[in-house]
Structures are given as C-alpha cells and as structure tokens.
Design an enzyme around this catalytic site. Structure first.
Site: not given
Ligand code: PMP
Length: 404
Positions: A121, A198, A201, A224, A362
């Site tokens: 991401h 990270d 997910q 999430k 993203c």
């Molecule tokens: N890493 C991953 C794999 C994600 O899916 C996301 C959220 N889409 C993020 C980081 C960022 O999370 P947040 O926007 O809640 O900070």
C-alpha cells in the site's frame, strides 16, 4: 457455523436501501461496518466517563484512564505481546508506519538498504522513501509474479548484510494475497534486519501472534476491524521502542521539561504525545471483543466460502479477469472486464445498491505491474452472504450489458 442472521442484526447500516435497492456492502477492505456494541460503547463513554486521562486526580479521569489502559491490555493479549508497554495507540496504520520509518531513518546511512515488496500500500512505500531521502539509504523491492505471489527466490537474493529493515504487508489489500511473513521475518533476522509487518488487511481476518511471528513491529487500523476511524495500534518489541526516538513532542510523552533539556516518558507514553483518541482507544477494545466473540476460526472459514463462491460466479462472466490468484488469499476479489473501465462498472453497480471500490486501491505499482489503470474490488466480510454475491453478479452483468 456463523449465525448470520444474528450477526447481520448487529449491523443496522446493512439494513437499508441505497439508490432504491437493498445495500450490498462489499467495500470491507476499505473500512468495516460497526456493530451495535461498538456504537453503544461510544455513546456510553461520552455519557458516563468522558474526561482527560493520565493527569487528573478526579474520579472521572481515573475511570477513563482505567478504561483506556484496560483496552491496551486487551489488545496486548489479542496480539500476544509480551507487555502492554509494547502497545502504542495510534491514529491508524499510516500513522504507525510513519512513526517507525521516521525514527528508524536516524539509524540509517548511505549504503544501507530498506526492503519492501511490490504489493505494498502507498502507506508502506512513501514513509520509507522519506526515510531513504533523509538518510541516503536505498529502497529495494521484492518482486511479485502474475498470480500476485511474492517471488521468494528474489527475496533471498535481495536480502544481505546492508538490509536494515524489511517492511512488508501481511495481506495485500488489492489482491488478497497472504504473504509468507514468517519466512520473511526469519530470513531478515539472519542478516540482522528489523521487520515491520503491515497488518491492516490481516487483522480483520486473522488474530496475529506477534511473539510467534517474532516481528519487530506490527501495525494495524481500528476501523478495518469494526472499530472507530482514527484508531490504530503499533506493536513494537520493547527493545526497539526503547531505541527509537519519539515521533511527536508535547504533553504526555515527557518526564521532565526545562528550556535546556527534555527527558522522555517511559513506554508506551513516549510515543503518545497530546490528548489521544480516548473514546476510540477504549471502544477499539470492544470491537476486538466482538470479533473474538464470533471467533476468528469461524470468520476465516465463512469468508473462505464466500471467496470461493464469488470467484466461481464472477469467472462465469465472459471477458472477466481476476487479478490476484494466489493459493493463500483472503476474501478480496479484484477484477476487470475486457474493454470496460473499472470506474464505469463501479458507478453502475452502485446504482443497483452494490458498494465496491474501483481504482488503484493505493497500490499504483501493482496496477503498473499488470499494465492497467485500476480494478473493481469486491471485498467480503463475515456479515456478507452468498445472496449478496448473487446480487453483485447480476449487477456486474447488467453493467457489462449497458457498457458494451
Ligand atoms: N496498508 C494496507 C495494506 C491497507 O489496506 C491500508 C488501508 N487501505 C493501509 C495500509 C492504510 O491504513 P489507514 O488508511 O487506516 O491508515
């Protein structure tokens, strides 16, 4: 088996019409819906114990502090951290990664290497680019294959004594791939590199065991996992958190302040400057209780069934291609239909009540890898049903018909 009717009754938002059609919410990888217990806990907090924490002698402040610290302990047990000092409340995954990358950059120099993967991401790419710009270190990428699996032979070649940090996602938000993080962590440690996982997910589907994984940092977002937005957790091994410099300066994170010198508070407060999201932190504990009450084994089995059903049904649509076909994947299906733009499909299915995500999610490097502008992404949660997948299928067929 899950009692799906009882579960759906916990989520009032699901029981509504959007554009005149029953809502089918398949954007769970972006954010999860909140059960009633979480909503109630937010109201109850503000109606009963709202006060600033850690600094008041009065009763409400103590009650709020106790509830906040109890939630920290609950999260410690949930991820199996050794100590509650290793649990830092953050605003989310993005915040947690920036905190670590920013501090870690002070340990880096020219010639050092940071290893991330091709399926990160943006929030696990950009903070490391900042760290490299600041320190002169360089960023290296573990490539992936067509199925959306990391190529481990390439990882083996990339990791070396210059590697200081390996930062990889546990599960890809765009493809659903579950990465072999235990192998990556162990190999990284052999060369003395630290590892950040990270878990944004992964945590909706898996209960992470940070001691068994032996990762140095594990980050995730509250929103999430059925918790409030603006909440998140950074787990870090105590030794690493001790070494890492503070991220933000202000109240709470200090021991003593003079104009000449400031000394820092002990863990975890060293990383929690200012008044935190008190209600959010407390309620995150309720969300985790809710998920554990259902049971992650049951969630995993139920979602796997949805994934298999959705995959089979979608592939029956001519010209539809799924991106991310790893053997180990979670309930995320990214797809395109030949000749159609994902955005157009998303707009039409929304008119039919189905919420999916379209775009690059993203993860622009993944889209570049496949040579596409984006995908349509349907991500299923334990409160979704096969009947809803049938509605998605009909909606996608209709979109195809209208756009062709
Ligand atoms: N890493 C991953 C794999 C994600 O899916 C996301 C959220 N889409 C993020 C980081 C960022 O999370 P947040 O926007 O809640 O900070």
């Amino acid at each position: 088996m899950l009692d799906i009717n009882a579960i759906r009754a916990d989520f009032p938002i699901l029981n509504q019409k959007v554009n005149g059609k029953p809502l089918v919410y398949f954007d769970n990888a972006a954010t999860a819906q909140k059960p009633k217990v979480v909503e109630k806990a937010i109201i109850e907090y503000y109606e009963t114990i709202n006060a600033n924490i850690h600094r008041g002698v009065h009763t409400l402040s103590q009650l709020a502090t106790d509830a906040y610290e109890e939630s920290r302990k609950k999260i410690q047990h949930h991820v199996n951290a050794k100590s509650d000092k290793e649990i830092i409340f953050t605003a989310g995954t993005t915040f947690g990664i920036n905190l670590v990358a920013n501090g870690f950059s002070s340990f880096l120099k020219k010639g050092d290497e940071i290893l991330i993967s091709a399926m990160e991401h943006h929030s696990n790419i950009v903070p490391w680019q900042f760290a490299c710009e600041r320190s002169g270190a360089s960023l290296k990428i573990i490539p992936m294959n067509e199925e959306g699996d990391l190529i481990l032979e390439e990882f083996d070649k990339l990791i070396n004594s210059n590697t200081k940090m390996v930062a990889v996602t546990h599960i890809s938000n765009a493809l659903g791939t579950v990465n072999p993080i235990k192998y990556i962590i162990d190999e990284a440690h052999k060369v003395g590199a630290a590892v950040l996982i990270d878990g944004a997910q992964a945590t909706p589907h898996i209960k992470p065991d940070v001691q068994a994984l032996d990762c140095d940092f594990y980050v995730f977002s509250g929103h999430k996992i059925c918790g409030p937005t603006g909440t998140g957790i950074l787990y870090g091994k105590e030794a690493w958190l001790d070494k890492l410099p503070p991220y933000q300066g202000g109240g709470e994170m200090i021991k003593t302040v003079t104009f000449e010198k400031t000394t820092y508070a002990c863990l975890p407060h060293k990383f929690e400057a200012g008044t935190p999201n008190i209600a959010g932190g407390i309620v995150l504990g309720y969300a985790i209780d809710y998920l554990n009450g259902i049971g992650f084994d049951k969630i995993k089995a139920y979602e796997k069934d949805l994934l298999d059903y959705g995959t089979k049904k979608l592939l029956e649509i001519e010209g539809l291609k799924i991106y991310g076909t790893a053997k180990e994947k979670t309930s995320v299906i990214s797809f395109n239909i030949q000749g159609l733009h994902p955005y157009d499909i998303g707009v039409i299915v929304d008119k039919l009540g189905v919420a999916v995500r379209t775009g690059h999610h993203c993860t622009q490097p993944i889209m570049d890898f496949y040579g596409i502008p984006g995908t349509v992404r349907a991500s299923f949660s334990f409160y979704n049903t096969k009947e809803e997948i049938d509605i998605l299928i009909e909606a996608v067929k209709k979109a195809k018909q209208m756009l062709s």
